[in-house]
Design a protein around this motif. Structure first.
Motif, mmCIF file in Angstrom:
data_model
loop_
_atom_site.group_PDB
_atom_site.id
_atom_site.type_symbol
_atom_site.label_atom_id
_atom_site.label_comp_id
_atom_site.label_asym_id
_atom_site.label_seq_id
_atom_site.Cartn_x
_atom_site.Cartn_y
_atom_site.Cartn_z
ATOM 1 N N ARG A 34 0.930 -1.154 -0.023
ATOM 2 C CA ARG A 34 0.105 -0.083 -0.082
ATOM 3 C C ARG A 34 0.871 1.132 0.057
ATOM 4 N NH1 ARG A 34 -3.735 -0.635 5.252
ATOM 5 N NH2 ARG A 34 -4.674 -2.581 4.813
ATOM 6 N N GLN A 35 1.722 1.321 1.021
ATOM 7 C CA GLN A 35 2.753 2.533 0.926
ATOM 8 C C GLN A 35 3.333 2.550 -0.397
ATOM 9 O OE1 GLN A 35 4.683 1.298 4.791
ATOM 10 N NE2 GLN A 35 3.360 2.156 5.959
ATOM 11 N N GLN A 36 4.117 1.750 -0.769
ATOM 12 C CA GLN A 36 4.855 1.733 -1.942
ATOM 13 C C GLN A 36 4.018 2.367 -3.231
ATOM 14 O OE1 GLN A 36 6.369 -2.074 -3.600
ATOM 15 N NE2 GLN A 36 6.987 -1.152 -5.373
ATOM 16 N N ASP A 37 2.847 1.826 -3.491
ATOM 17 C CA ASP A 37 1.807 2.308 -4.217
ATOM 18 C C ASP A 37 1.357 3.743 -4.060
ATOM 19 O OD1 ASP A 37 2.030 -0.343 -5.460
ATOM 20 O OD2 ASP A 37 -0.326 -0.807 -5.069
ATOM 21 N N MET A 38 1.062 4.027 -2.905
ATOM 22 C CA MET A 38 0.847 5.442 -2.612
ATOM 23 C C MET A 38 1.919 6.395 -2.943
ATOM 24 S SD MET A 38 -2.137 5.837 -1.616
ATOM 25 C CE MET A 38 -3.520 4.773 -0.932
ATOM 26 N N ALA A 42 1.692 9.350 -5.535
ATOM 27 C CA ALA A 42 2.119 10.781 -5.121
ATOM 28 C C ALA A 42 3.439 11.450 -6.349
ATOM 29 C CB ALA A 42 2.620 10.747 -3.721
ATOM 30 N N GLY A 43 4.291 10.501 -6.590
ATOM 31 C CA GLY A 43 5.453 10.747 -7.638
ATOM 32 C C GLY A 43 4.951 10.957 -8.868
ATOM 33 N N ALA A 44 3.967 10.480 -9.424
ATOM 34 C CA ALA A 44 3.469 10.309 -10.564
ATOM 35 C C ALA A 44 2.767 11.786 -10.641
ATOM 36 C CB ALA A 44 2.598 9.287 -10.960
ATOM 37 N N ALA A 45 1.825 12.012 -9.576
ATOM 38 C CA ALA A 45 1.137 13.394 -9.390
ATOM 39 C C ALA A 45 2.033 14.534 -9.538
ATOM 40 C CB ALA A 45 0.303 13.302 -8.381
ATOM 41 N N LYS A 46 3.399 14.438 -8.854
ATOM 42 C CA LYS A 46 3.985 15.403 -8.886
ATOM 43 C C LYS A 46 4.647 15.746 -10.485
ATOM 44 C CE LYS A 46 5.685 15.009 -4.318
ATOM 45 N NZ LYS A 46 6.649 14.816 -3.270
ATOM 46 N N ILE A 47 4.801 14.663 -11.199
ATOM 47 C CA ILE A 47 5.349 14.894 -12.529
ATOM 48 C C ILE A 47 4.435 15.636 -13.295
ATOM 49 C CG2 ILE A 47 5.769 13.360 -14.615
ATOM 50 C CD1 ILE A 47 7.248 11.410 -12.642
ATOM 51 N N ALA A 66 3.009 8.718 -16.307
ATOM 52 C CA ALA A 66 2.648 9.181 -14.827
ATOM 53 C C ALA A 66 1.223 9.032 -14.659
ATOM 54 C CB ALA A 66 2.977 10.650 -14.576
ATOM 55 N N ALA A 67 0.408 8.969 -15.673
ATOM 56 C CA ALA A 67 -1.236 9.139 -15.636
ATOM 57 C C ALA A 67 -1.413 7.432 -15.443
ATOM 58 C CB ALA A 67 -2.032 9.397 -16.725
#
Length: 184
Positions: A34-38, A42-47, A66-67
């Motif tokens: 779960r933590q890895q996926d979150m 979050a990293g993808a959203a920042k991109i 990223a999407a």
């Protein structure tokens, strides 16, 4: 006969468990995933955010990747990762997920739908972050992240990509506000 050495490949969950055991923390493989996926979402959203803000140049392949990362980690996969029992050592997930499963599952599905719309927008705009991808009148979110939501979610495919992105972030914020342990 000589045996070839094979590189040791650990899944992220196994690696996290090994680190947790070494440091005395007890995180289950499910919580670690779960933590890895979150973190991946979050990293993808920042991109994507950096491209909309113009702090990073638009690259349709990076935007789409990223999407897709968000899409793959949301929806049914996200719901399954938060299956009962939700509360475990090392998690900030609240038991309210189990109490209000339909809302959690709906938010997970909305997250996937917004991410899919962003992925398609990248395909439709291979060269430039076009004006059609932008929200009319700037990038302000309408209503804010904790605004009361309409009964029916708008169709992400019928809105500019930037609006879908803001709605996706609003979905994340709504989910965290409702289903995360408070005060941490």
């Amino acid at each position: 006969m000589r045996l070839k050495a094979r590189p040791l490949v650990l899944s992220a969950a196994v690696f996290t468990m090994a680190i947790s055991a070494a440091t005395g923390q007890s995180t289950s493989p499910k919580v670690a995933e779960r933590q890895q996926d979150m973190k991946a979402m979050a990293g993808a959203a920042k991109i994507i955010d950096a491209m909309f803000k113009g702090t990073s140049p638009y690259d349709s392949r990076a935007f789409k990747a990223a999407a897709e990362s968000i899409r793959v980690h949301s929806g049914n996969k996200l719901s399954a990762l938060f299956g009962a029992p939700v509360v475990a050592e090392g998690t900030k997930a609240s038991a309210s997920i189990e109490a209000d499963r339909p809302t959690f599952d709906r938010l997970a599905a909305e997250l996937a739908a917004y991410a899919a719309a962003l992925s398609i927008a990248a395909d439709r705009n291979p060269d430039v972050l076009s004006p059609g991808m932008r929200m009319p009148g700037g990038d302000a979110m309408m209503g804010g992240p904790l605004a009361k939501r309409k009964a029916a979610a708008p169709d992400p495919m019928k809105m500019p990509a930037e609006h879908a992105f803001h709605m996706m972030l609003q979905t994340c914020t709504s989910c965290h506000a409702k289903f995360r342990v408070k005060g941490e």
